[in-house]
Scaffold this active site. Structure first.
Site, PDB file in Angstrom:
ATOM      1  N   CYS A  78      90.546 -64.052 -50.764  1.00 29.72           N
ATOM      2  CA  CYS A  78      90.262 -62.680 -50.356  1.00 29.72           C
ATOM      3  C   CYS A  78      90.681 -62.290 -48.921  1.00 29.72           C
ATOM      4  O   CYS A  78      90.067 -61.233 -48.638  1.00 29.72           O
ATOM      5  CB  CYS A  78      88.902 -62.234 -50.548  1.00 29.72           C
ATOM      6  N   ASP A 124      81.448 -58.009 -39.294  1.00 29.24           N
ATOM      7  CA  ASP A 124      81.277 -58.800 -40.773  1.00 29.24           C
ATOM      8  C   ASP A 124      80.807 -60.219 -40.153  1.00 29.24           C
ATOM      9  O   ASP A 124      81.640 -61.102 -39.681  1.00 29.24           O
ATOM     10  CB  ASP A 124      82.586 -58.756 -41.199  1.00 29.24           C
TER      11      ASP A 124
END
Ligand code: 7TS
Length: 419
Positions: free
Chosen positions: A366, A199
């Site tokens: 998040c 990521d």
């Protein structure tokens, strides 16, 4: 070093006043601002050659197709991918990770298999794997985070084993700023026959990233965090893996021959790009890559390292009032600083800074499991830097934080400004 004064002139929004004060934009980990050249690339497309790609024989369509594919070439070069077929355009990092979960992982992960993540993942690199593990009766395992905010790799040999099918991990934490040793972990993953997804939402915008050098199988990133438009991002997939993958979405663009009963797939990477793509966004992303390349990614990284060092030093004055998270070693740290004070709720802090024109983010970013279960707080405040941020802006952050502490310490116990 970067000529920051010159860079700032390229970003129209930076001359904006917020509540009559100059904007100090320190929320770059959420999304970056856009230079005029990117904004102009969008205008040029819509004003000058708006047409669908890959299907028209007319001049505008040929021009839009050419510009769209040129943008792909720029991004391919920027991330060091071997060929344009290795880059699939997606909406954002989240979609890139979901694409891998729905295609390669759904076909290759089964009961008893393990997916190795870390405790510092964004929900985008956690929730898709939770769903997949549930569907397939597979198991999620986690590389722990140390108190310093780095990965604890001491038990990696047990965590990464013959049952591991995939390692999926962040290159740079969006809460701690930690840069993880993904190249080493890629080698270790391959040694046990697992694949690795990186990521790179926070790394591709801020440091040189070369997928070939990292040796990863998948790498996902978002244009909007790297000076480009929203709604476009990239997923790199290595060639041997790409060949085995079934399409994600199906419909137009991704097919070659269609009968009433069946279809054959288009060439790579179009096989994974069903429907009309985000043409303007892709061309805008190409302009963002041009801009970053004109600065040089080494220079970008250097500027942010220097500014983060300056900020961490300046913030030391406040170390009795705030906990600052993330590693002290600047060689493994990006330009992200999260902090928390038990005396001031991060949202109140964010609101007070906003009144001074300073944009930061407050919340769990998040990464709820990391924030709540590892850092032990419901929320933190976070300042994150980019190429246009200056030491003066850091000074203003520090002096406004001091003001905030004075303000809130005057508040009688039991009452808060937000009531
Ligand atoms: N992964 C990481 C490490 C991120 O920081 C983010 C976004 C994502 C994935 C998801 O990116 P998207 O473009 O698909 O939304 N991070 C943040 C943030 O820290 N604040 O707002 C968005």
């Amino acid at each position: 070093m970067l000529d920051v004064a010159k860079i700032r002139r390229d970003f129209p929004i930076l001359s904006k006043l917020v509540y009559g004060k100059p904007l100090v934009y320190l929320d770059n980990a959420a999304t970056s601002q856009k230079p005029s050249s990117v904004i102009q690339a969008l205008v040029d497309y819509y004003e000058g050659y708006n047409a669908n790609v890959h299907r028209g024989v007319h001049a505008l369509s040929m021009e839009s197709t050419q510009r769209y594919e040129e943008a792909r070439e720029k991004v391919v070069r920027f991330i060091g991918a071997p060929d344009s077929e290795n880059l699939i355009f997606v909406r954002n990092t989240t979609e890139g990770i979901n694409l891998v979960a729905s295609t390669w992982a759904a076909a290759n992960i089964g009961p008893g298999d393990e997916i190795l993540l870390t405790e510092m993942e964004h929900h985008s690199n956690l929730v898709p794997w939770q769903r997949l593990a549930k569907d397939k009766d597979a198991r999620l395992r986690f590389i722990p985070v140390t108190d310093e905010g780095t990965l604890d790799l001491s038990n990696l040999d047990a965590l990464l084993n013959h049952r591991t099918k995939l390692v999926s991990m962040t290159h740079m934490s969006n809460v701690l700023g930690t840069i993880n040793p993904v190249k080493d972990i890629a080698q270790k993953a391959h040694a046990v026959g697992a694949l690795i997804l990186i990521d790179a939402a926070q790394s591709v915008p801020h440091m040189p990233v070369n997928v070939t050098d990292l040796g990863c199988d998948f790498l996902a990133f978002s244009s909007h965090k790297m000076l480009g438009p929203t709604g476009i991002g990239g997923l790199y997939v290595s060639s041997p893996v790409l060949e085995q993958m079934e399409p994600f979405l199906s419909g137009g663009e991704m097919v070659q021959e269609v009968t009433f009963d069946s279809a054959t797939w288009n060439d790579l990477p179009m096989r994974f790009e069903a429907g009309t793509p985000n043409i303007a966004g892709t061309i805008g992303l190409g302009a963002a890559v041009d801009y970053l390349e004109s600065l040089g990614m080494d220079q970008v990284r250097e500027h942010e390292t220097q500014l983060t060092g300056y900020a961490l030093d300046a913030l030391k004055e406040l170390s009795e009032d705030f906990n600052f998270y993330g590693p002290a070693d600047l060689s493994i740290r990006g330009g992200i600083i999260s902090f928390y004070s038990p005396d001031v709720h991060p949202h109140d802090l964010g609101t007070l800074l906003d009144q001074e024109g300073i944009a930061i983010r407050a919340g769990h970013h998040c990464a709820m499991p990391l924030t709540r279960d590892k850092l032990g707080v419901a929320a933190t405040a976070r300042a994150s830097f980019y190429i246009y941020n200056t030491e003066e802006e850091v000074d203003l952050l520090v002096s406004t934080l001091k003001k905030a502490l004075r303000y809130f310490s005057k508040t009688p116990t039991g009452t808060t400004r937000s009531g």
